[in-house]
Design a protein around this motif. Structure first.
Motif, PDB file in Angstrom:
ATOM      1  N   ASP A  55       3.000  10.861  -2.679  1.00  0.00           N
ATOM      2  CA  ASP A  55       1.746  10.169  -2.961  1.00  0.00           C
ATOM      3  C   ASP A  55       0.587  10.699  -2.116  1.00  0.00           C
ATOM      4  O   ASP A  55       0.735  10.933  -0.917  1.00  0.00           O
ATOM      5  N   LEU A  56      -0.552  10.847  -2.761  1.00  0.00           N
ATOM      6  CA  LEU A  56      -1.804  11.030  -2.053  1.00  0.00           C
ATOM      7  C   LEU A  56      -2.304   9.619  -1.758  1.00  0.00           C
ATOM      8  O   LEU A  56      -2.280   8.759  -2.634  1.00  0.00           O
ATOM      9  N   VAL A  57      -2.724   9.363  -0.520  1.00  0.00           N
ATOM     10  CA  VAL A  57      -3.262   8.052  -0.154  1.00  0.00           C
ATOM     11  C   VAL A  57      -4.750   8.230   0.117  1.00  0.00           C
ATOM     12  O   VAL A  57      -5.145   9.034   0.961  1.00  0.00           O
ATOM     13  N   ILE A  58      -5.560   7.483  -0.615  1.00  0.00           N
ATOM     14  CA  ILE A  58      -7.006   7.509  -0.417  1.00  0.00           C
ATOM     15  C   ILE A  58      -7.398   6.160   0.157  1.00  0.00           C
ATOM     16  O   ILE A  58      -7.121   5.125  -0.442  1.00  0.00           O
ATOM     17  N   GLU A  59      -8.017   6.182   1.325  1.00  0.00           N
ATOM     18  CA  GLU A  59      -8.445   4.938   1.959  1.00  0.00           C
ATOM     19  C   GLU A  59      -9.962   4.906   2.000  1.00  0.00           C
ATOM     20  O   GLU A  59     -10.606   5.892   2.368  1.00  0.00           O
ATOM     21  N   ARG A  60     -10.508   3.767   1.583  1.00  0.00           N
ATOM     22  CA  ARG A  60     -11.956   3.608   1.590  1.00  0.00           C
ATOM     23  C   ARG A  60     -12.300   2.132   1.719  1.00  0.00           C
ATOM     24  O   ARG A  60     -11.788   1.310   0.962  1.00  0.00           O
ATOM     25  N   ASP A  61     -13.153   1.803   2.648  1.00  0.00           N
ATOM     26  CA  ASP A  61     -13.694   0.447   2.806  1.00  0.00           C
ATOM     27  C   ASP A  61     -12.615  -0.637   2.775  1.00  0.00           C
ATOM     28  O   ASP A  61     -12.767  -1.659   2.111  1.00  0.00           O
TER      29      ASP A  61
END
Length: 110
Positions: A55-61
């Motif tokens: 998995d690619l994990v994208i974290e934002r806000d």
């Protein structure tokens, strides 16, 4: 090298963080591409507690979004958004790779 140019808009991150906060356990939103739908592929959104090795994990806000490596190939350059319209609100994927999509916006072809 996998192109990881999949992004999450501030609106989508805010809504994901809100929905995740309503769950009993910490969760992340999974964005996946599945075979099927009226145009060949369809988007699938779900909440999961665990991430997979690919998995690619994208974290934002305060929000976390998971995308598996197979789906990421079909989502290169795409953006996850949360749109509120008069007919309702929904998560939408703006996918530059899609050559056509159906009227509901949940299905596409490449």
């Amino acid at each position: 090298m996998i192109d990881t140019s999949f992004s999450v808009t501030p609106n989508a991150a805010k809504r994901i963080a809100f929905l995740a906060s309503q769950e009993a356990k910490p969760v992340m939103m999974r964005v996946a591409v599945l075979g099927g739908g009226c145009s060949g592929f369809q988007y699938n959104f779900s909440f999961e507690e665990q991430r997979n090795d690919d998995d690619l994990v994208i974290e934002r806000d305060g929000a976390a979004v998971l995308v598996d490596s197979t789906s990421l190939e079909l989502l290169k350059g795409s953006q996850l958004d949360y749109v509120e319209e008069m007919v309702g609100a929904s998560f939408q994927v703006k996918n530059p790779n899609a050559t056509s999509s159906c009227g509901c916006g949940n299905s596409f072809s490449i």
